[in-house]
Structure formats: structure tokens, C-alpha cells
Design an enzyme around this catalytic site. Structure first.
Site, PDB file in Angstrom:
ATOM      1  N   GLU A 746       0.878  -1.169   0.000  1.00  0.00           N
ATOM      2  CA  GLU A 746       0.000   0.000   0.000  1.00  0.00           C
ATOM      3  C   GLU A 746       0.910   1.211   0.000  1.00  0.00           C
ATOM      4  O   GLU A 746       1.698   1.419   0.925  1.00  0.00           O
ATOM      5  CB  GLU A 746      -0.914  -0.015   1.234  1.00  0.00           C
ATOM      6  CG  GLU A 746      -2.084   0.962   1.139  1.00  0.00           C
ATOM      7  CD  GLU A 746      -1.754   2.334   1.670  1.00  0.00           C
ATOM      8  OE1 GLU A 746      -1.522   3.245   0.835  1.00  0.00           O
ATOM      9  OE2 GLU A 746      -1.715   2.500   2.887  1.00  0.00           O
ATOM     10  N   CYS A 780      -1.297   8.955   3.502  1.00  0.00           N
ATOM     11  CA  CYS A 780      -1.325   8.611   2.084  1.00  0.00           C
ATOM     12  C   CYS A 780      -2.684   8.922   1.471  1.00  0.00           C
ATOM     13  O   CYS A 780      -2.805   9.127   0.266  1.00  0.00           O
ATOM     14  CB  CYS A 780      -0.969   7.141   1.880  1.00  0.00           C
ATOM     15  SG  CYS A 780      -2.029   6.001   2.785  1.00  0.00           S
TER      16      CYS A 780
END
Length: 986
Positions: A746, A780
Site C-alpha cells: 500500500e 497517504c
């Protein structure tokens, strides 16, 4: 005595009903909203919802074509009466859904608004207010505009209040004398009364920024009260959402102490379970004032909102869950107010005839003159009740909103929803014509029921998964608990985080130091600096113990996670406080990270039990087929620092519950909180050799873990560059390797939020601010680009700048801080570099430099650019930098949003159903958010993860995440022996 009192209440209620019988209630007899339309809406909830949504979006429609488009979108897919014209007086009588004259619709919506709103400006409202007075009814004027986002908006609201006071006072001098309205048993009453919403005076009026918010509100309110005192006017402070209830009560006390002779009013909402306690505290305080405080008792207008917010967070609802409870509590509060009349001036706000009769009868029973209580009703609604109360000689006041249509629509929609609800007195009496005797009966509530306070139920492994409730910081006990934990953590000395291999704590020659990013001289943790030798030892121990762990019953492994969740709950404040120090996380962000870690344990435990059940595969006679999942073996977990507990917990817990051994390398910046995670898991029952803690540098520990041939899965969360490097290295097959390594990566994002031309900026701007600048943009998932469609762009940018200018930037240990420090010097240098680039590539409209001198602080920065290919518009910036890009239209906005190799999160703010549907399909993102923040994904609700160059498509907290850590296996057995098969195969 009680029976006689009840007879008097019901008799008076009948007299009120009879006195108003000749008057029609306009809320149900309007030109725009026909009887037929109302009846249909009440019987068809989908139609009613769409109708009110259209009313809500109407002010944002910029021309007739826009009105027509929204009409078609909202009503195309709901059942409507044949040939319904929606009361639009269309030139042609055509079925609903055909071409509609939008200009007529616009005129009729405005006509409806004018029924409930006394005027767009104070001058416009004066004739209506003057008429009310001459008819024997006082008023209190509410300036519409319930929420401000910027200082400019708050100043404008305060200026409008001053203007309102001045105009009302000038006009009121000409009103005829009316002793009935100007005196009560306790003295004179001001002709001029204004009702003020504190949130409109203070953008920071919220639980965690309460100190600054109260100062903002009080500063403006002090000037308003001085003006009101000079003019002899009264000031009410309205009560709004539960989030700010305690702040408003504190503000009332502060104003009351400073202005002892001011006619001051407060509001108590009887649907709140703590309203009676608030009322007793308010009365106790008011005893010390020279002038009685007016207390307006209302039932409350935000019930749906309060219950939805509580349910979404997992909090006990702050409101009574039945109308009968609210009605009973209202009557209880009536009795208390009447008993204390003189200390306070009781005012009862309701359209319910029984409730009004109860208040008047209670005052009579206490021997009070009828002018001792005031009856308050909404302007433009329940005309029969207004008329009846005036005819019977009671003292009546209308709550009269004044303001533009845009802020007025929120008020209007709330009133319509409230008064068309199934249990609304107006609906039951004036629409459905229910028998009056039924409506005026006392509420059926058991004794002691009003003292009940709902509590969150305990969690057991057999319960369905539900998310851990975040701290309810709007309550004092939650704030006090967190404050104490942070203060304790700040006093603690630095601690060591040695490597943990096979249960043993192993120091290393060199160390990695984590420092408080808000004060880098303060050492938080000194961790081991592992290398290849520690990795070798950990792999050896894991290979030895993993087979037994993999064979252990899934129920046993799940119980380990459930126990870990329980331990984290018990140490929640302590863990969050450590995050505040080591990761620089503000309070709410740190608490949310602990909640997410708990969620991962609870969710993955249940998911493992689900996967362990025999999968549905085809069975035939003479054959037994089984589909099972087996562990892959050794899992390397390489975690980030920005979610220092939740993300590693999720990766580690998922691997463990599937029967794997885990080699855990935490981020160099946050080894202390990672150590606590490992200690909790070991305490919960993870065998020693199954979980190794290997702190150190990425190029040393991380690379060794990726390269080891025994590693079967690498679970990584971090930057794109490191993630792609891991994918490349893991693709190489090394000597002795017996499997293809699986990488769960990720990575980053360049996340876009599209703001449509019809978006509600009161919703969009705070959500974007939260998404872009929460935890200094170090997520993020953070909003990095905002794309405004057409005419909304400049207003959007202006309000974003105004809101960001107010964001509290400071030390993370302070309750109010929203923007704290960046994690370390390297991050600080990178973001500062992008700020310099922003000046070259765009127009920097905000760059906050009012930051603490020590620590790695960068203030919120907003830049406008049309250069879609610029570095600031394409490269991930892990910090509080927001790029605003204009789009010609919605198609153009989607094109800009999708012009990135990343695909992590995206958002859209729109009130167009068709555009929302398009964005949900076309935005390039693993997580698409509609009309809300694009951060804060919750396990089980918003499984999180991206694709493209943002990740491999896996979804943490989703129903397929555990599959990444397993190999599926099919076992097929021929059960026929000598022509016979077991009976269960038949």
C-alpha cells in the site's frame, strides 16, 4: 390532586384548540406545496426525501436550466402522482417528469421560503414584526446562518446582528404601548429581542478547540451585548447541536456574569437525556444574578442528526429515543422552571397544545400570574395555535428568522422535516385530523425511565463486528482522561526498545533514537538497530515454531486477537498519549489510531473464523470435497510511522491469525509504539517464536527480510519508491526459495477532491480542510488536489484559505492542535522544498509561517495553479500543501482528477445524483468518498487500499484481505469402498 391537575390541563388544551379552530395552518396550505403533494410526500418517504433534498440544493442552482436539471434528477426515479404538477402552475398540464417551467418553480420555492422567513434583511422583516406586535405577539429575531467557517464570515454575522439591533430598536420606538407584552410578574420586558447562534460567531466553536472558540464567540458577543444593553434589547443564545451544548452553556454563564443587568436568554433542549441536569445547573447559577435569566425550553430540532451521529460513531445517543420520553421530560422540566420562576423567566417553545396547556396550568397551580410564563412559537407555522393563545390572553412570542435564502434553506428544511414527521403534533392534528382527546393525553412513560442513560454494550466474540467508538471529546470526562494521559507520558523518561526474538529481549551495539518531532531534543525511545544476524536468528526461530502455530485451531488464534483488542482498550489513553509524543499526532488522530488497531484485531479475528468454515464447493455422491486455507509461512511486515499502531497491527494481526509467523520491522521514527504493540500481542498469547520484533533501518533490516528465501509474504505500507523497489526485489527467485513471494504493498497517492458547482460549501470546506491538513497532511489518503467546477472555484478557494488561516498550529500535546509537526527533519526539508516550488508553479494564496520555533513545523499552504502537469500537481507531498485547480465543467474536473498514475483515494462534493453516480464510477481511486472527508477509512466499513501506483489492489479491513496471507487448498477424497459410500455423501 394529580387527577384534578390533569383534568385542568386537558380542559385548557381543548379551549386552545377551540379558540384557534377558525384559523388554517399555512404550513399545510401553501400555493407551492399543495394538499395533494403533501399527502403524497407523507405517504411516500422516498418522494419526501427527494423533495426536501431538492429544496436544500435549490439555492445553489444558478439558472433555470440548472433548476430543471436537478428537478429531473431528483424525481425521475421516485414514484409520483399521475399528472402531478408539483404546484408549479405550469403553462401546460403535463405528467410530472416532462418539461417543467423552472422559472415558475423558482418563484414558488421563494414563496415557500417567505412563509417561514420574516424577511431577507432586517428592513424587509420590519413590517411583519410590526404586524405581529400590533396583533398582540412579541418576537425574537434569528439571523440565519448557523455555521461560519472563516473569520470574515463570523465578523459579517456579528455586523449583521448589530445592524439588526439598530434597525429593530429604531422601528420598535414607534410600536404602540402594550403592557401585556412589555411586563411580567418579574419586571419589564424588552420590545426588541434577538436570538444568536454562537457557532456563527466563532469558526473554532468545537469541543477540542473550545478555549479558542469561546474566546472568539465571547469577544464578538461582548460587543453585541453592550449594544443591546444600550438599546434596552434582549439577547438569547440559541442551542444547536450536542457537540457545542456544553460550550454554549458556559458562554451563557460568562456573558451573564459580565452583563448582570442584561435581559439574557438561554435554551434547553428537552430531548437531551442530560437536559434536566443542565437545567438545574443553569438555575443554580442564575440565583446570583440581579436580573432573571430567560430560559426557553424546546423539545429540539436535531433529533435525526443526533441519533445518526451517535450511531455512526458507536456512541450512546444523547437524546431520548421516543417522543413520549421527550414529552415526559419536557413536562418534568416545565415543573422545575415554574418552581423557580423569578430566578428565571420561563419560556415554553412548542406547537403541541397539550404541552402549552401543561405549562400554563403548572404556573396557575403555583399561584403565578399567567404573564409569568411566555409561550413561544415559530413564525409562519401553526397559525391556529398563535391565534388561539392571543385570543385567550396569553403572552406569546414568535421566533422569526431573517436572512437570505441560502442560509435559510437549512432552517427551512429542518422545519419541514420536523413538522411532517410521523409523530409531529401539527401533522397529526391539522393533516391527519386525529382525535384531539388522543393527542392531549399524558405521555405514557414508566417511572424512572427518564433517568435511564444508554451505555455501549460489551463486546463478545459472538457479536457481529462493530467499530470501536472514538473518544467522545465533546464530553468532559473524555477530554480529562486524554489530558491526564498526555501529561503523564510527557513526564516519562526515554525507554529502550530492544529486538525481541523467540521471546528474548536482545540489545544491539548500535541504536536508533526516536525523538519528539515537536521538540527534537526530547528523546522518546532508543531502539535496537538490527541487522542480518538478528534477521537470521528470527527466521530460524520462526521456521521452528510456525508449523505448530499454523496447525493450531483457528478459534485459538482468533481469541489471541480478541484478547489483544481488550488489552488495547484498557490501555487506550496511554497508547494514544505515546503516539502524541513519538509521532506528533494530535489528540483525536492518536485516539483514532488506537481505535483502528482494536478494529483490526476484532475484524480479522471474526474473518478468520468465517474463512475457517468449510467453503461451498460442489459435492457429489462417493466424493468428499473440502476447500480450506492454509498459512503461507513467514511474513515480513514493514510498517510506516504515520499510523504507528493501527497499520502495523493490521498487517501483523492478519498474518498471525492465518497461522503465519511474523518478522516485524517497524518504522525508524516510531519504534516505541511498535514495541507496545508487540508486547500486547505476546501478552495476549502469541507464542514467542511466532512474532519477532526487529527495529532498525530499512536498508538493513527491511532489505534483509525482503531478500530472505524463506519469506513468503511481504506486507508493506509506505512510499511508492520503496514499495516498487520491494516488488522488484521480491520478484527474484533466490537459492532455496520454494514459492513465489507475494507482496502486499500500500503506497502513496495524489488524491483529488472534485467540488461540483452545486456543492454545499458549508459541508465541503471543513471536510477538505480536515482531509488536507489533519495530522499535517501526513497521510497517504490526504487530499492533495482540489478541483473546483466553474463558477464555484473562487468562492471555494476563498473559503478554504479563510478556514486554513484559522487552523490551530502547535504542539500536539495541546488539546486544540490540528496541525502539529512533521515527523522529522528530512520530511521538513522536503515539504519546505515543495513550498518553494509552489511559488514558481502557481499562485500561493496562503502560507502559514506562524509555527512554533522548535520542532519540525510547516504551516498550511494553499496554492492555485492551472498547470496540471506541474510538480506540485503531480508529485506526492507528504505534508500540509493543498493544490487548487479550476475546471471548466464537471467532465473537465474528472479528467483532471484522473490524470495521475496513483489511484488511492478521491472525493466528490455534489448534490447532483447523476454526477455523483458518474464520479463513483469514473474517479480513479480505490476509495471514493462522496460529500465527506476522504480520510479516516474504518475497517469493515471502508476497507482501504489503492491500485495503479498506489498499491496492489488489496483492501485492509476488507472481506478478502486475509486471503493475501493464505494459500487455498482443495482436498478431494474418493469415499467409495467396495461399492459403498458413507451415508453423509448421499
Amino acid at each position: 390532586m394529580e387527577a384534578a391537575f390533569e383534568r385542568d390541563v386537558q380542559e385548557l388544551a381543548r379551549r386552545i384548540a377551540e379558540a384557534g379552530a377558525s384559523e388554517r395552518t399555512r404550513v399545510y396550505h401553501m400555493t407551492w406545496w399543495t394538499d395533494r403533494l403533501l399527502d403524497w410526500a407523507m405517504d411516500h418517504p422516498d418522494f419526501k426525501t427527494q423533495l426536501f433534498r431538492f429544496v436544500d440544493v435549490f439555492p445553489a442552482c444558478r439558472d433555470n436550466a440548472d433548476v430543471a436539471r436537478h428537478l429531473e434528477e431528483y424525481f425521475a426515479d421516485v414514484e409520483v402522482p399521475t399528472a402531478l404538477e408539483l404546484g408549479m402552475e405550469a403553462a401546460e398540464h403535463v405528467p410530472f417528469g416532462a418539461k417543467i417551467e423552472a422559472a415558475v418553480t423558482r418563484r414558488n420555492v421563494l414563496r415557500m421560503a417567505r412563509q417561514f422567513i420574516a424577511g431577507a434583511t432586517p428592513s424587509d422583516a420590519l413590517p411583519q414584526l410590526r404586524k405581529l406586535w400590533r396583533d398582540g405577539e412579541a418576537s425574537t429575531v434569528d439571523l440565519l446562518g448557523e455555521k461560519t467557517i472563516t473569520e470574515t464570515e463570523a465578523e459579517a454575522y456579528a455586523d449583521r446582528v448589530h445592524e439588526l439591533l439598530a434597525e429593530l430598536a429604531r422601528d420598535a420606538e414607534q410600536w404602540p404601548d402594550d403592557a401585556h407584552l412589555e411586563r411580567d410578574a418579574f419586571g419589564s420586558i424588552a420590545r426588541v429581542s434577538v436570538s444568536i447562534k454562537p457557532t456563527a460567531l466563532a469558526p473554532l466553536y468545537a469541543p477540542l478547540t473550545r478555549d479558542a472558540g469561546l474566546e472568539q464567540a465571547y469577544g464578538r458577543l461582548r460587543d453585541i451585548c453592550e449594544h443591546a444593553r444600550e438599546l434596552g434589547a434582549a439577547v438569547y443564545l440559541d442551542m444547536e447541536h450536542y457537540d457545542v451544548k456544553d460550550l454554549t452553556l458556559e458562554l451563557v454563564r460568562r456573558v451573564g456574569d459580565a452583563f448582570d443587568s442584561l435581559e439574557l436568554g438561554a435554551v434547553v433542549q428537552a430531548y437531551l437525556t442530560d437536559s434536566y441536569d443542565d437545567l438545574t445547573a443553569l438555575v443554580s447559577w442564575a440565583r446570583g444574578r440581579a436580573t432573571p435569566v430567560s430560559v426557553r425550553l424546546v423539545k429540539g430540532a436535531y433529533w435525526d442528526y443526533e441519533t445518526a451521529v451517535a450511531a455512526s460513531h458507536g456512541w450512546p445517543p444523547p437524546v431520548y429515543e421516543s417522543k413520549a420520553q421527550t414529552d415526559a421530560n419536557y413536562e418534568r422540566c416545565v415543573r422545575y422552571l415554574v418552581e423557580n420562576a423569578g430566578v428565571i423567566r420561563p419560556a415554553f417553545a412548542t406547537h403541541n397544545i397539550r404541552t402549552l396547556a401543561y405549562a400554563i396550568t403548572s404556573a396557575r397551580l403555583r399561584g403565578l400570574h399567567e404573564t409569568s410564563v411566555e409561550l413561544q412559537l415559530l413564525y409562519g407555522m401553526a397559525e391556529p395555535v398563535h391565534t388561539a393563545l392571543r385570543r385567550l390572553g396569553f403572552r406569546v412570542r414568535a421566533y422569526a428568522p431573517v436572512g437570505d435564502l441560502v442560509p435559510g434553506m437549512a432552517y427551512l428544511v429542518r422545519r419541514l422535516l420536523e413538522n411532517t414527521a410521523n409523530e409531529s403534533f401539527l401533522r397529526n392534528r391539522f393533516v391527519e385530523g386525529r382525535d384531539l382527546d388522543q393527542l392531549i393525553r399524558p405521555p405514557d412513560v414508566a417511572e424512572g425511565e427518564l433517568a435511564w442513560r444508554p451505555e455501549a454494550p460489551a463486546i463478545t466474540r459472538d457479536d457481529p463486528f462493530r467499530n470501536e467508538p472514538p473518544a467522545e471529546f465533546r464530553r468532559a470526562f473524555a477530554r480529562d482522561s486524554m489530558r491526564a494521559a498526555v501529561e503523564t507520558a510527557a513526564r516519562m523518561p526515554s525507554f529502550d526498545a530492544p529486538a525481541i526474538i523467540a521471546g528474548g529481549r536482545i540489545p544491539t551495539k548500535d541504536a536508533v533514537v526516536s525523538a519528539d518531532p515537536a521538540g527534537p531534543a526530547h528523546e522518546v525511545c532508543r531502539s535496537a538497530r538490527c541487522g542480518a544476524s538478528e534477521v537470521d536468528r528470527a527466521v530460524e526461530a520462526a521456521l521452528k515454531d510456525q508449523p505448530a502455530w499454523g496447525r493450531a485451531d483457528v478459534s485459538h488464534r482468533a481469541d489471541v486477537l480478541f484478547r489483544a483488542a481488550a488489552i488495547m482498550r484498557s490501555r487506550r489513553a496511554e497508547l494514544a498519549a505515546l503516539e502524541v509524543l513519538e509521532a506528533g499526532k494530535p489528540w483525536a488522530q492518536a485516539d483514532a489510531d488506537v481505535c483502528e488497531a482494536v478494529d483490526f484485531c476484532e475484524f480479522y479475528g471474526r474473518e478468520a473464523l468465517r474463512l475457517a468454515r468449510v467453503a461451498a464447493v460442489t459435492q457429489v455422491a462417493g466424493e468428499r470435497n473440502a476447500y480450506v486455507y492454509q498459512p503461507r509461512g513467514l511474513v515480513a511486515v514493514i510498517s510506516p510511522w504515520n499510523f504507528p499502531l493501527a497499520i502495523p497491527c493490521g498487517m501483523v494481526a492478519a498474518a498471525l491469525v492465518c497461522g503465519n509467523a511474523v518478522l516485524f520491522k517497524p518504522a525508524e521514527q516510531t519504534p516505541g509504539i511498535a514495541l507496545r504493540l508487540v508486547e500486547i500481542l505476546l501478552e495476549a498469547g502469541v507464542p514467542d517464536g511466532i512474532l519477532a520484533f526487529l527495529p532498525g533501518l530499512g536498508e538493513e533490516v527491511g532489505a534483509a527480510l525482503v531478500d530472505r528465501p524463506e519469506t513468503s509474504v511481504i506486507a508493506f505500507t509506505g512510499s511508492k519508491d520503496v514499495g516498487l523497489s520491494i516488488v522488484e526485489r521480491a520478484s527474484a527467485t533466490r537459492p532455496g526459495q520454494r514459492h513465489v513471494k507475494r507482496v502486499i504493498a500500500e503506497m502513496g497517492g495524489k488524491n483529488a477532491v472534485v467540488v461540483d458547482s452545486d456543492a454545499d460549501l458549508d459541508v465541503a470546506v471543513p471536510a477538505i480542510i480536515e482531509s488536507a491538513f489533519g495530522y499535517s497532511g501526513q497521510k497517504c489518503s490526504a487530499a492533495s488536489r482540489v478541483i473546483g467546477v466553474g463558477p464555484i472555484f473562487q468562492d471555494l478557494v476563498d473559503r478554504l484559505v479563510g478556514a486554513a488561516r484559522l487552523l490551530p498550529v502547535g504542539l500536539p500535546y495541546e488539546m486544540s492542535t490540528v496541525v502539529g509537526p512533521l515527523i522529522d527533519e528530512d520530511a521538513w526539508k522536503k515539504v519546505r522544498g515543495y513550498q518553494e516550488i509552489a511559488h514558481e508553479e502557481g499562485d500561493v494564496v496562503l502560507q502559514r509561517d506562524d509555527v512554533p520555533e522548535r520542532g519540525w513545523f510547516v504551516g498550511p499552504t494553499i496554492v492555485v495553479t492551472r498547470a496540471q502537469g506541474s510538480r506540485i500537481a503531480t508529485e506526492e507531498i507528504f505534508g500540509p500543501v493543498l493544490v487548487c485547480i479550476p475546471a471548466d465543467d464537471f467532465d473537465h474536473a474528472l479528467t483532471i482528477a484522473d490524470a495521475t498514475p496513483y489511484a488511492l483515494t478521491a472525493g466528490v462534493f455534489s448534490r447532483s445524483p447523476s454526477r455523483i453516480a458518474r464520479a463513483a464510477t469514473e474517479l480513479r481511486a480505490g476509495n471514493v468518498y462522496i460529500n465527506r472527508s476522504i480520510t479516516g477509512a474504518a475497517p469493515g466499513r471502508q476497507p482501504f487500499g489503492g491500485y495503479g501506483l498506489s498499491g496492489v489492489g488489496s483492501k485492509a479491513g476488507g472481506p478478502d484481505y486475509l486471503l493475501q496471507f493464505t494459500d487455498p487448498r482443495v482436498v478431494s477424497e474418493n469415499t467409495i469402498r467396495q461399492g459403498f459410500a458413507p451415508l453423509e455423501d448421499d
